[in-house]
Enzyme design. Structure first.
Site, PDB file in Angstrom:
ATOM      1  N   LYS A  31       3.517  -7.410  -6.043  1.00 32.62           N
ATOM      2  CA  LYS A  31       4.432  -7.038  -6.864  1.00 32.62           C
ATOM      3  C   LYS A  31       5.897  -7.045  -5.994  1.00 32.62           C
ATOM      4  O   LYS A  31       5.837  -7.074  -5.055  1.00 32.62           O
ATOM      5  CB  LYS A  31       4.266  -5.706  -7.152  1.00 32.62           C
ATOM      6  CG  LYS A  31       4.055  -4.529  -5.965  1.00 32.62           C
ATOM      7  CD  LYS A  31       3.329  -3.318  -6.631  1.00 32.62           C
ATOM      8  CE  LYS A  31       2.564  -2.640  -5.378  1.00 32.62           C
ATOM      9  NZ  LYS A  31       1.860  -1.367  -5.811  1.00 32.62           N
ATOM     10  N   HIS A  79       0.923   8.995   1.440  1.00 33.97           N
ATOM     11  CA  HIS A  79       0.359   8.295   2.161  1.00 33.97           C
ATOM     12  C   HIS A  79       0.443   8.924   3.649  1.00 33.97           C
ATOM     13  O   HIS A  79      -0.785   8.576   4.224  1.00 33.97           O
ATOM     14  CB  HIS A  79       1.319   6.936   2.593  1.00 33.97           C
ATOM     15  CG  HIS A  79       1.539   6.068   1.294  1.00 33.97           C
ATOM     16  ND1 HIS A  79       2.747   5.805   0.622  1.00 33.97           N
ATOM     17  CD2 HIS A  79       0.663   5.365   0.396  1.00 33.97           C
ATOM     18  CE1 HIS A  79       2.666   5.191  -0.329  1.00 33.97           C
ATOM     19  NE2 HIS A  79       1.495   4.809  -0.549  1.00 33.97           N
ATOM     20  N   ARG A  83      -6.252   9.059  -5.631  1.00 29.68           N
ATOM     21  CA  ARG A  83      -5.310  10.159  -6.051  1.00 29.68           C
ATOM     22  C   ARG A  83      -6.291  10.634  -7.272  1.00 29.68           C
ATOM     23  O   ARG A  83      -6.244  11.989  -7.409  1.00 29.68           O
ATOM     24  CB  ARG A  83      -3.815   9.852  -6.367  1.00 29.68           C
ATOM     25  CG  ARG A  83      -3.328   9.515  -4.974  1.00 29.68           C
ATOM     26  CD  ARG A  83      -1.893   8.665  -5.485  1.00 29.68           C
ATOM     27  NE  ARG A  83      -2.212   7.493  -5.972  1.00 29.68           N
ATOM     28  CZ  ARG A  83      -1.537   6.715  -6.604  1.00 29.68           C
ATOM     29  NH1 ARG A  83      -0.107   7.268  -6.542  1.00 29.68           N
ATOM     30  NH2 ARG A  83      -1.671   5.459  -7.207  1.00 29.68           N
ATOM     31  N   SER A  86       4.822   5.547  -5.482  1.00 27.47           N
ATOM     32  CA  SER A  86       6.275   4.798  -5.211  1.00 27.47           C
ATOM     33  C   SER A  86       6.702   4.496  -6.377  1.00 27.47           C
ATOM     34  O   SER A  86       8.353   4.491  -6.352  1.00 27.47           O
ATOM     35  CB  SER A  86       5.771   3.765  -4.303  1.00 27.47           C
ATOM     36  OG  SER A  86       5.102   4.089  -3.090  1.00 27.47           O
TER      37      SER A  86
HETATM   38  N1  COA Z   1       0.158   8.918  -1.893  1.00 27.53           N
HETATM   39  C1  COA Z   1       1.388   8.580  -2.942  1.00 27.53           C
HETATM   40  N2  COA Z   1       0.910   7.208  -3.384  1.00 27.53           N
HETATM   41  C2  COA Z   1       0.095   6.571  -3.131  1.00 27.53           C
HETATM   42  C3  COA Z   1      -1.039   6.956  -2.545  1.00 27.53           C
HETATM   43  C4  COA Z   1      -0.812   8.269  -1.620  1.00 27.53           C
HETATM   44  N3  COA Z   1      -1.816   8.781  -0.990  1.00 27.53           N
HETATM   45  N4  COA Z   1      -1.825   5.939  -2.428  1.00 27.53           N
HETATM   46  C5  COA Z   1      -1.641   4.712  -3.269  1.00 27.53           C
HETATM   47  N5  COA Z   1      -0.240   5.318  -3.827  1.00 27.53           N
HETATM   48  C6  COA Z   1       0.513   4.507  -4.613  1.00 27.53           C
HETATM   49  C7  COA Z   1       1.438   3.623  -4.077  1.00 27.53           C
HETATM   50  O1  COA Z   1       2.704   4.242  -3.742  1.00 27.53           O
HETATM   51  C8  COA Z   1       1.555   2.541  -5.095  1.00 27.53           C
HETATM   52  O2  COA Z   1       2.251   2.837  -6.187  1.00 27.53           O
HETATM   53  P1  COA Z   1       3.209   1.659  -7.159  1.00 27.53           P
HETATM   54  O3  COA Z   1       2.177   0.863  -7.545  1.00 27.53           O
HETATM   55  O4  COA Z   1       3.737   2.769  -7.986  1.00 27.53           O
HETATM   56  O5  COA Z   1       4.066   1.051  -6.098  1.00 27.53           O
HETATM   57  C9  COA Z   1       0.068   2.506  -5.597  1.00 27.53           C
HETATM   58  O6  COA Z   1      -0.440   3.562  -5.444  1.00 27.53           O
HETATM   59  C10 COA Z   1      -0.618   1.501  -4.962  1.00 27.53           C
HETATM   60  O7  COA Z   1      -0.131   0.957  -3.840  1.00 27.53           O
HETATM   61  P2  COA Z   1      -0.585   0.753  -2.454  1.00 27.53           P
HETATM   62  O8  COA Z   1      -1.488   1.927  -1.885  1.00 27.53           O
HETATM   63  O9  COA Z   1       0.616   0.392  -1.525  1.00 27.53           O
HETATM   64  O10 COA Z   1      -1.405  -0.347  -2.464  1.00 27.53           O
HETATM   65  P3  COA Z   1      -1.179  -1.556  -3.136  1.00 27.53           P
HETATM   66  O11 COA Z   1      -1.984  -2.068  -4.205  1.00 27.53           O
HETATM   67  O12 COA Z   1       0.327  -1.877  -3.227  1.00 27.53           O
HETATM   68  O13 COA Z   1      -1.643  -2.563  -1.951  1.00 27.53           O
HETATM   69  C11 COA Z   1      -3.037  -4.250  -1.045  1.00 27.53           C
HETATM   70  C12 COA Z   1      -2.599  -3.464  -2.057  1.00 27.53           C
HETATM   71  C13 COA Z   1      -1.844  -4.776   0.062  1.00 27.53           C
HETATM   72  C14 COA Z   1      -3.951  -3.204  -0.140  1.00 27.53           C
HETATM   73  C15 COA Z   1      -3.837  -5.296  -1.323  1.00 27.53           C
HETATM   74  O14 COA Z   1      -2.840  -6.045  -2.298  1.00 27.53           O
HETATM   75  C16 COA Z   1      -4.226  -6.226  -0.426  1.00 27.53           C
HETATM   76  O15 COA Z   1      -5.146  -6.031   0.357  1.00 27.53           O
HETATM   77  N6  COA Z   1      -3.355  -7.548  -0.424  1.00 27.53           N
HETATM   78  C17 COA Z   1      -3.748  -8.542   0.795  1.00 27.53           C
HETATM   79  C18 COA Z   1      -4.264  -9.757  -0.037  1.00 27.53           C
HETATM   80  C19 COA Z   1      -5.734  -9.630  -0.220  1.00 27.53           C
HETATM   81  O16 COA Z   1      -6.501  -9.405   0.576  1.00 27.53           O
HETATM   82  N7  COA Z   1      -6.202  -9.403  -1.452  1.00 27.53           N
HETATM   83  C20 COA Z   1      -7.405  -9.288  -1.975  1.00 27.53           C
HETATM   84  C21 COA Z   1      -7.835  -7.955  -2.043  1.00 27.53           C
HETATM   85  S1  COA Z   1      -9.242  -7.612  -3.178  1.00 27.53           S
END
Ligand code: COA
Length: 160
Positions: A41, A17, A90, A128
């Protein structure tokens, strides 16, 4: 002033990240790392813990700050006058989920664009979930995590 939002759960923040945050900071005047308060989640770390680990990890990166948010990411972006959402891609397996999310966000707010940045290949396979699993089995993850995150994961292991 070009502001971008980098939203995520950050449970916990990894060096992957941080790699994306540094790349975004070279493109935008201001980058807000937006930690979602109530993710879909279940998380290992609480919202204040996730927020604090992100704040610590980005200290010293010019133009970057952390904020928490609840509700729609596009509403948060509007509130912050940001026109761009940054997401990391990624590998190809991320694409479908990211594509759906980007198009949903665009249909919710056509004035906000999502852009994708690719991390260094060294971080392209970490997530993560895998970090938490490997940490719980005693793996040394020094190269993938900020120091504070490592300490917090160790504390959890000792508690269990
Ligand atoms: N390096 C390492 N890991 C990475 C990464 C990077 N550069 N980019 C993403 N990841 C991983 C994360 O660790 C995570 O892993 P996990 O699923 O094993 O925990 C996964 O990829 C995705 O996580 P993250 O990037 O935190 O995104 P998310 O999918 O958890 O978050 C939000 C999504 C919060 C952006 C989205 O749910 C959101 O916008 N929520 C608000 C409500 C909303 O507006 N909803 C409508 C959206 S369509």
């Amino acid at each position: 002033m070009k502001t971008a939002i980098y939203p995520g759960t950050f449970d916990p923040i990894t060096n992957g990240h941080i790699d994306i945050i540094k790349r975004a900071s070279c493109i935008f005047d201001s980058v807000i790392v937006a930690v979602v308060k109530n993710p879909s989640k279940e998380t290992l770390f609480s919202y204040p813990e996730r927020l604090s680990m992100v704040s610590g990890a980005i200290r010293g990166i010019k133009g970057v700050k952390t904020e928490g948010f609840d509700g729609l990411v596009v509403d948060f972006a509007k509130k912050k006058k940001a026109k761009v959402i940054v997401r990391g891609l990624r590998m190809i397996s991320d694409f479908e989920y990211e594509f759906q999310m980007a198009l949903t966000n665009r249909s919710l707010s056509s004035s906000i664009e999502t852009i994708f940045l690719m991390p260094h290949p060294y971080y392209s396979y970490i997530s993560s979930r895998l970090i938490k699993e490997a940490a719980s089995l005693g793996a040394n993850l020094k190269q993938f995590l900020p120091r504070k995150v490592l300490e917090n994961l160790k504390k959890i292991q000792r508690r269990d």
